[in-house]
Scaffold this active site. Structure first.
Site, PDB file in Angstrom:
ATOM      1  N   MET A  32      -6.778-109.753 -39.596  1.00 59.71           N
ATOM      2  CA  MET A  32      -6.016-109.064 -38.590  1.00 59.71           C
ATOM      3  C   MET A  32      -4.495-109.688 -38.816  1.00 59.71           C
ATOM      4  O   MET A  32      -3.893-109.682 -37.446  1.00 59.71           O
ATOM      5  CB  MET A  32      -6.564-108.998 -37.201  1.00 59.71           C
ATOM      6  CG  MET A  32      -7.840-108.176 -37.119  1.00 59.71           C
ATOM      7  SD  MET A  32      -8.457-107.452 -35.733  1.00 59.71           S
ATOM      8  CE  MET A  32      -8.641-109.056 -34.767  1.00 59.71           C
ATOM      9  N   HIS A  39      -7.525-118.652 -42.444  1.00 63.00           N
ATOM     10  CA  HIS A  39      -7.365-117.697 -43.400  1.00 63.00           C
ATOM     11  C   HIS A  39      -7.095-117.906 -44.893  1.00 63.00           C
ATOM     12  O   HIS A  39      -7.510-117.264 -45.722  1.00 63.00           O
ATOM     13  CB  HIS A  39      -6.444-116.566 -42.914  1.00 63.00           C
ATOM     14  CG  HIS A  39      -6.461-116.044 -41.598  1.00 63.00           C
ATOM     15  ND1 HIS A  39      -5.726-116.394 -40.466  1.00 63.00           N
ATOM     16  CD2 HIS A  39      -7.403-114.858 -41.284  1.00 63.00           C
ATOM     17  CE1 HIS A  39      -6.155-115.667 -39.160  1.00 63.00           C
ATOM     18  NE2 HIS A  39      -7.155-114.731 -39.863  1.00 63.00           N
ATOM     19  N   GLN A  63     -11.918-102.352 -32.731  1.00 60.15           N
ATOM     20  CA  GLN A  63     -12.869-103.473 -32.415  1.00 60.15           C
ATOM     21  C   GLN A  63     -12.643-104.201 -31.439  1.00 60.15           C
ATOM     22  O   GLN A  63     -13.152-105.039 -30.868  1.00 60.15           O
ATOM     23  CB  GLN A  63     -12.970-104.538 -33.531  1.00 60.15           C
ATOM     24  CG  GLN A  63     -11.753-105.205 -33.861  1.00 60.15           C
ATOM     25  CD  GLN A  63     -11.760-105.959 -35.168  1.00 60.15           C
ATOM     26  OE1 GLN A  63     -11.723-105.240 -36.420  1.00 60.15           O
ATOM     27  NE2 GLN A  63     -11.934-107.292 -35.245  1.00 60.15           N
ATOM     28  N   GLY A 149     -15.160-115.772 -42.751  1.00 66.90           N
ATOM     29  CA  GLY A 149     -15.307-116.961 -42.509  1.00 66.90           C
ATOM     30  C   GLY A 149     -16.610-117.149 -41.453  1.00 66.90           C
ATOM     31  O   GLY A 149     -17.111-116.232 -40.945  1.00 66.90           O
ATOM     32  N   GLU A 150     -17.138-118.355 -41.728  1.00 67.61           N
ATOM     33  CA  GLU A 150     -18.218-118.735 -40.963  1.00 67.61           C
ATOM     34  C   GLU A 150     -17.762-118.786 -39.469  1.00 67.61           C
ATOM     35  O   GLU A 150     -18.731-118.728 -38.686  1.00 67.61           O
ATOM     36  CB  GLU A 150     -19.163-119.911 -41.324  1.00 67.61           C
ATOM     37  CG  GLU A 150     -19.821-119.918 -42.606  1.00 67.61           C
ATOM     38  CD  GLU A 150     -20.461-121.174 -43.020  1.00 67.61           C
ATOM     39  OE1 GLU A 150     -20.100-122.226 -42.601  1.00 67.61           O
ATOM     40  OE2 GLU A 150     -21.228-121.012 -44.027  1.00 67.61           O
ATOM     41  N   LYS A 151     -16.465-119.023 -39.197  1.00 62.40           N
ATOM     42  CA  LYS A 151     -16.243-118.930 -37.688  1.00 62.40           C
ATOM     43  C   LYS A 151     -16.646-117.898 -37.071  1.00 62.40           C
ATOM     44  O   LYS A 151     -16.877-117.859 -35.717  1.00 62.40           O
ATOM     45  CB  LYS A 151     -14.462-118.916 -37.798  1.00 62.40           C
ATOM     46  CG  LYS A 151     -13.661-118.641 -36.612  1.00 62.40           C
ATOM     47  CD  LYS A 151     -13.921-119.552 -35.844  1.00 62.40           C
ATOM     48  CE  LYS A 151     -12.971-119.211 -34.373  1.00 62.40           C
ATOM     49  NZ  LYS A 151     -12.670-117.923 -34.058  1.00 62.40           N
ATOM     50  N   GLN A 155     -20.378-111.843 -37.138  1.00 59.60           N
ATOM     51  CA  GLN A 155     -19.632-111.013 -38.153  1.00 59.60           C
ATOM     52  C   GLN A 155     -20.171-110.944 -39.613  1.00 59.60           C
ATOM     53  O   GLN A 155     -20.241-109.986 -40.149  1.00 59.60           O
ATOM     54  CB  GLN A 155     -17.958-111.079 -37.864  1.00 59.60           C
ATOM     55  CG  GLN A 155     -17.255-110.316 -38.808  1.00 59.60           C
ATOM     56  CD  GLN A 155     -15.951-110.525 -38.606  1.00 59.60           C
ATOM     57  OE1 GLN A 155     -15.295-109.872 -37.596  1.00 59.60           O
ATOM     58  NE2 GLN A 155     -15.225-111.240 -39.297  1.00 59.60           N
ATOM     59  N   MET A 186      -9.754-123.205 -35.970  1.00 62.32           N
ATOM     60  CA  MET A 186      -8.650-122.373 -36.018  1.00 62.32           C
ATOM     61  C   MET A 186      -8.888-121.022 -35.604  1.00 62.32           C
ATOM     62  O   MET A 186     -10.014-120.566 -36.091  1.00 62.32           O
ATOM     63  CB  MET A 186      -7.954-122.536 -37.389  1.00 62.32           C
ATOM     64  CG  MET A 186      -7.337-124.094 -37.653  1.00 62.32           C
ATOM     65  SD  MET A 186      -6.517-124.109 -38.888  1.00 62.32           S
ATOM     66  CE  MET A 186      -6.098-125.774 -38.962  1.00 62.32           C
ATOM     67  N   ARG A 189      -6.142-116.362 -32.179  1.00 62.87           N
ATOM     68  CA  ARG A 189      -6.083-116.287 -30.559  1.00 62.87           C
ATOM     69  C   ARG A 189      -5.674-117.932 -29.778  1.00 62.87           C
ATOM     70  O   ARG A 189      -5.090-117.779 -28.688  1.00 62.87           O
ATOM     71  CB  ARG A 189      -7.349-115.968 -29.918  1.00 62.87           C
ATOM     72  CG  ARG A 189      -7.564-114.597 -29.816  1.00 62.87           C
ATOM     73  CD  ARG A 189      -8.706-114.323 -29.119  1.00 62.87           C
ATOM     74  NE  ARG A 189      -8.868-112.704 -29.112  1.00 62.87           N
ATOM     75  CZ  ARG A 189      -9.221-112.148 -29.901  1.00 62.87           C
ATOM     76  NH1 ARG A 189     -10.178-112.756 -31.053  1.00 62.87           N
ATOM     77  NH2 ARG A 189      -9.542-110.684 -29.994  1.00 62.87           N
TER      78      ARG A 189
END
Ligand code: AMP
Length: 281
Positions: A32, A39, A63, A149-151, A155, A186, A189
């Site tokens: 996004m 990223h 979303q 990402g595993e972040k 998801q 990171m 937001r």
């Protein structure tokens, strides 16, 4: 030279079909925007794993369960294009709203089970929005591999499930969370945090690491959790939405890390919702 920006779907399709005719593999990195090193680590992985790489930038209104969150979301397209330039990506796909959701759009992709808990329980409609846009991006780009990402651990599980369930021939690749030096994961937001709140923000990860250590030493999750929540709130967070130990594959709640397990948390800091997760063991 900066990466070519593609805004139209027919232009994207023509590019991709040329690559496919030459037998090249295509990777996609959905984002996004407001790009950071997290990223860019996905872009690096995609470049290593594929002949051609598409980065997508679309702030997906479907979303966001909170309109103010959508309005405040950072928009930094020019800077994003500049950050992508050194990577030699083949296309930055930046569709507009009507390209993704033309008049009359009426389809919703909803993944059951996995989305009932954690962020799914606290952000109604969020994962339907994610699943719908990711399905579209998979079909639009025709990519062979997609990097996430595993972040955003839940998801990652949801998009893996939907690709399998819908027989979309794409391999979903999960990549490790990239952190600031003080441990803060990171996130776009983080740009919304005041200087003061930014100083408090790493407390979430610190407390989670302590819970993970405590669990591995045989500690009791309920006791460790209560201590961590108090610690996070003392550090300046206003609310811990969840701090759970869950099975990596099903996201089922666990009391002990008796199988591959993940500690996942969401908490509010100065009006900004932060999420994080770490492996346990
Ligand atoms: P977003 O732009 O926030 O939708 O994120 C786009 C992709 O980048 C998702 O697959 C995220 O999981 C991934 N991502 C975001 N932050 C990080 C991070 N700190 N480390 C690794 N991947 C990340």
């Amino acid at each position: 030279m900066s990466a070519p920006i593609v805004r139209g779907l027919s232009e994207l399709r023509a590019m991709v079909s040329g690559w496919k005719q030459s037998g090249e593999t295509v990777g996609v990195v959905p984002t996004m925007g407001a790009l950071h090193q997290g990223h860019l680590s996905l872009v690096r992985a995609a470049k290593d794993g594929c002949d051609r790489v598409i980065v997508t930038i679309f702030i997906n209104p479907k979303q966001f369960n909170n309109p103010a969150d959508y309005d405040n979301y950072p928009r930094t397209e020019e800077e994003d294009a500049r950050k992508l330039a050194p990577f030699g990506v083949d296309a930055v796909y930046v569709p507009d709203g009507p390209t993704m959701y033309p008049d009359g759009f009426a389809t919703n992709v909803s993944v059951g089970g996995l989305t009932d808990v954690l962020c799914g329980a606290h952000r109604p409609g969020h994962f339907d929005g994610v699943a719908t846009v990711v399905s579209k991006l998979f079909l639009q780009t025709q990519a062979d591999r997609a990097y996430f990402g595993e972040k955003d651990f839940q998801q990652l599980q949801v998009v893996t499930r939907l690709a399998a369930d819908l027989d979309i021939p794409i391999k979903v690749v999960g990549c490790p969370t990239i952190r600031e030096e003080d441990g803060l994961a990171m996130s776009s937001r983080n740009l919304l945090l005041s200087d003061r709140a930014r100083v408090w923000a790493p407390a979430l990860n610190t407390a989670m690491e302590e819970v993970a250590e405590g669990l591995l030493a045989g500690g009791d999750m309920a006791t460790l959790r209560a201590k961590a929540v108090a610690q996070i709130e003392r550090a300046g967070f206003t609310e811990v939405e969840y701090l759970d130990l869950r099975a990596c594959d099903t996201l089922e709640l666990l009391k002990t890390p008796s199988r591959p397990a993940r500690l996942l948390a969401a908490a509010w800091l100065a009006g900004v919702r932060l999420i994080d997760n770490i492996a346990v063991g």
